[in-house]
Design a protein around this motif. Structure first.
Motif, PDB file in Angstrom:
ATOM      1  N   ASP B  47       6.112  -6.282  -0.958  1.00 41.77           N
ATOM      2  CA  ASP B  47       6.587  -6.983  -2.149  1.00 41.77           C
ATOM      3  C   ASP B  47       6.358  -6.120  -3.390  1.00 41.77           C
ATOM      4  OD1 ASP B  47       7.531  -8.859  -3.874  1.00 41.77           O
ATOM      5  OD2 ASP B  47       5.681 -10.037  -3.909  1.00 41.77           O
ATOM      6  N   GLY B 294      12.699  -5.122  -0.297  1.00 36.21           N
ATOM      7  CA  GLY B 294      11.756  -5.891  -1.087  1.00 36.21           C
ATOM      8  C   GLY B 294      11.708  -7.338  -0.622  1.00 36.21           C
ATOM      9  N   GLY B 311      13.177  -3.374  -4.188  1.00 38.47           N
ATOM     10  CA  GLY B 311      11.726  -3.233  -4.108  1.00 38.47           C
ATOM     11  C   GLY B 311      11.249  -2.030  -4.873  1.00 38.47           C
TER      12      GLY B 311
END
Lengths: 441, 386
Positions: B47, B294, B311
């Motif tokens: 993340d 991401g 991401g």
């Protein structure tokens, strides 16, 4: 040949192999399973799995070790050859089941070999364990139980394991001369574990031990040693038996045909394949078939396979360690190339870790067959370690969700979804192999 | 492929699982010169919005009411707009020394959300939205070796475990398995745990078994990941100039605060041990850490985030021009998102990798755009290296 259903494969075999693809979940065709028993060959053919071969090796090994004591060469190639054969049969306990297309046959070989257990024990008997399985068990899985019982009784593996070879009739020539006597071990387990289970008393055990005294073997194979055989008649279960080979055969057949034996055999089979607490009507019907067909096993299997419980989609049994290992290896489609070489899968060591070392059942009653005996945190932890290891080793290019559908069927949606959500392929495979679905059969 | 086995210890893969776990594979290749490149594949979709928190974006706190609850106070200030996850505190000296950068709003061209396909796309360097690999199905780092001027080929060997796809291909590479680490990520354990929850007859034993496994691991002092950086450094101080390995465990669907903190702390430690191990060679080293995609900008209902698109890529090393946060920030307003859920990628992450290859090893731009990363339009202005 149609490859069968998931129920046939999981409940009555070792689970699907990768090549099987996604099997239909429901249904069961008894004929498709029984056909596996027509010619139950060992899946991996091997040299040296006969008693004759082992007896010769053993004689050679003894001669060489004798010679070494007298100052001869220290090398003992016969000893080495024996050890290599034993290592091979340990591995085959897993690999036979991994590669076989006839899982039902292999499950039955293991079931019967476990009911009539022989296990590792110091002494010459260890050299006979492999041949026992192939000569005393496998040829009889589709025959009569009485014949299997007789083959087992006379096999040197059993004669050694339960001390029958050391039992001496007290009134026999050797008994009188050396003041030696009976060893009741085999006679007791024969009645308690191998056949009736109940319905006899200590008197029957002692009398049976007298009848069996003299059963033994030499370098040529098994036979009745008249120097150790107990003279006079014996009264066993209310019947009179005279000394001699024929009478021993008559006794074995008589005991095999007892209703207690029928009940015990039926119960054990139902517990093994169906549930820890199998339906009573199933057990009764199997026992009935057993008696009606003079201990023939095919009719018993037919009753088992035709009972509604056999086709129940809910798998109730916990796989035992060997069964679990085999099932995981089959899903991955592993072949014998993984059993050889420096990087081979060390299945023998894995069995130790998982708690079921090959040929080392702790007691004559064999490996337990119910969940409570196997469900423990250390044992499950070892299975999860195994699942991770296999995932790492074989899962990097696998399609976890596709494997899950093969292993557990397209209906196993939760597991299929879970393994598909893992962050790496190998991990998805590890989740599958460690999942509850893989623990059951 | 024949090759040489470089082994610290004589590992026998597949022996007792309890006693000798399987190993994290690391893969090395030799390239000419003194520059060194480390490519880390962060498997599981890290993340980026939690690593590099866009505190200055008015929508951030709204989208992550729980996860970003204390982000303002706890994050480590970087440039007034972004804050770094507090578990990366050990990396702050690198940032201050200009040895750490981030590329924000990046993605591969792959536009679905499967880990497996996404990692394959990342490693093959696919230019397709479908993630389709090249015909040879080789890794981009291997293709880079094939066109690196003067790269010597080294023998390659695998010991039971498959090599990393990113470096698989025609050019010969070595494989090295120094670190005992076979464990599933916390996310894998969550998946397994959920399955056992549905099996009441097995679940209590399962819980105990996992506890037991944790204890055994703690007792054996599994410092594998910490040591990883040191091992890589050792190879890079020898003849290897390119190293790649996996760092997994980023699939934070549940309890992200906990899992992310642990993984980032481990990652930071690994990176510092790499720097320490490299010594003076750190100055000639670039590290790039890439992830397959991401995660959703909004947090989900179980304290985590789900698979997304845009991401972050992380760059570190004494060779890089650090202290920068690169890339155009697309914004978190619903209208700015991809499919109204994911951070909109504003750059092809392959561009950063391609630029590093060009700047570190002198690969021709035409080779990078033609062979290493088909379909890539290499940005001219990156200047990632000092």
């Amino acid at each position: 040949m149609p490859s069968g259903t998931l129920i046939e494969s999981i409940r009555f075999g070792y689970g699907p192999r990768l090549e099987d693809g996604i099997l239909p979940a429901a249904g069961l065709d008894p004929a498709r399973l029984l056909v596996q028993l027509q010619d139950p060959q060992k899946p991996i053919p091997r040299e040296g799995l006969t008693l004759t071969h082992r007896l010769a090796l053993l004689a050679e090994q003894r001669a060489l070790s004798q010679a070494a004591k007298m100052g001869g060469p220290k090398e003992n190639p016969a000893q080495k050859a024996l050890q290599a054969l034993m290592a091979e049969e340990l591995n085959d306990w897993v690999w036979d089941a991994v590669v076989t297309p006839n899982g039902f046959a292999e499950r039955l070989v293991n079931f019967w070999a476990n009911r009539l257990t022989v296990a590792y024990k110091k002494g010459p008997g260890v050299g006979f364990l492999g041949p026992y399985r192939e000569e005393a068990i496998r040829p009889y899985i589709a025959g009569r139980f009485a014949d299997m019982l007789e083959a087992s009784a006379w096999h040197p593996a059993m004669l050694e394991y339960l001390d029958q070879a050391a039992s001496v009739g007290p009134s026999s020539e050797l008994g009188k001369k050396r003041k030696r006597g009976l060893n009741e071990n085999y006679a007791r387990e024969f009645l308690e574990l191998h056949s009736m289970g109940r319905g006899y008393d200590q008197h029957d055990v002692t009398e049976l031990a007298r009848l069996f005294a003299g059963m033994g073997y030499d370098e040529n194979g098994p036979g009745l040693d008249l120097m150790r055989a107990e003279p006079w008649n014996k009264k066993i279960l209310g019947m009179v038996f005279e000394p001699g080979l024929d009478e021993i055969a008559r006794l074995i057949n008589f005991v095999a045909r007892r209703p207690e034996t029928a009940q015990s055999v039926a119960q054990a089979l139902a517990v093994h394949f169906i549930a820890d607490q199998p339906p009573a009507d199933l057990v009764d019907a199997m026992a009935q078939a057993y008696l009606q067909h003079d201990t023939a096993l095919i009719p018993v299997y037919e009753v088992l396979l035709n009972h509604p419980a056999a086709a129940d989609p809910k798998f109730q049994k916990l796989r035992r360690p060997q069964e679990y290992m085999v099932a995981t290896m089959r899903v991955l489609g592993l072949g014998l190339d993984q059993s050889e070489g420096k990087n081979r899968l060390r299945v023998d060591k894995q069995l130790n870790t998982l708690g079921q070392p090959a040929f080392r059942a702790p007691d004559p009653d064999g490996w337990p067959d119910t969940a409570e005996a196997w469900l423990s945190a250390p044992s499950l932890a070892a299975r999860l370690n195994w699942a991770e290891m296999l995932g790492r080793r074989y899962g990097e290019k696998a399609e976890p969700a596709a494997l899950a559908a093969i292993a557990l069927g397209a209906e196993a949606r939760e597991t299929i979804q879970a393994v598909g959500r893992a962050e790496q392929r190998w991990e998805g495979v590890a989740v599958l192999l460690g999942s509850p679905g893989m623990m059951r059969r | 492929m024949a090759g040489i086995l470089l082994s610290r210890r004589d590992f026998l893969i597949g022996c007792s699982a309890a006693a000798a776990p399987i190993l994290t594979p690391m893969t090395f290749a030799a390239a000419p010169g003194e520059n060194r490149l480390v490519v880390i594949v962060l498997r599981g979709a890290m993340d980026g919005l939690d690593l590099l928190r866009p505190l200055g974006d008015p929508d951030f706190a709204r989208l992550r009411p729980k996860l970003a609850q204390n982000a303002e106070e706890q994050s480590l200030p970087l440039n007034g707009f972004f804050g770094l996850h507090p578990a990366c505190a050990p990396l702050m000296p690198l940032w201050q020394a200009g040895e750490l950068s981030f590329a924000t709003a990046v993605a591969t061209p792959y536009r679905s959300r499967s880990h497996f396909d996404g990692q394959d796309a990342l490693e093959t360097g696919s230019g397709e939205a479908s993630g389709a690999a090249t015909l040879a199905r080789d890794g981009w780092l291997n293709r880079a070796l094939q066109v690196t001027p003067g790269a010597q080929s080294l023998g390659a060997v695998t010991v039971g475990v498959e090599p990393m796809l990113i470096l698989e291909g025609k050019a010969r590479v070595q494989h090295w398995y120094p670190v005992a680490d076979s464990r599933m990520s916390p996310q894998g354990l969550d998946l397994l745990g959920d399955l056992y929850d549905e099996s009441p007859d097995l679940s209590p034993t399962y819980a105990e078994a996992q506890l037991l496994r944790g204890e055994t691991e703690a007792a054996s002092g599994n410092s594998g990941e910490k040591a990883l950086g040191g091992y890589v450094a050792e190879r890079l101080r020898g003849e290897a100039r390119i190293a790649t390995f996996s760092f997994s465990g980023w699939d934070t669907h549940h309890r992200q605060e906990y899992h992310m903190g642990k993984r980032l702390a481990a990652f930071s430690e690994m990176l510092l041990s790499l720097r320490e191990g490299l010594g003076a060679d750190w100055a000639r080293t670039s590290v790039i850490a890439l992830t397959e995609f991401g995660r959703t900008v909004a947090e989900n209902g179980s304290g985590g985030t789900d698979h997304g698109t845009g991401g972050v890529a992380l760059l570190a090393g004494g060779a890089i021009r650090g202290g920068q946060i690169m890339g155009d920030w697309p914004g978190l307003d619903e209208a700015d998102l991809l499919a109204r859920r994911d951070l909109m990628p504003t750059a092809d992450v392959r561009g950063y990798a391609g630029a590093l290859l060009h700047e570190m090893f002198g690969l021709a731009l035409s080779d990078i755009e033609g062979q290493v990363f088909p379909g890539l339009n290499l940005p001219q202005t990156l200047q990632l290296v000092r």
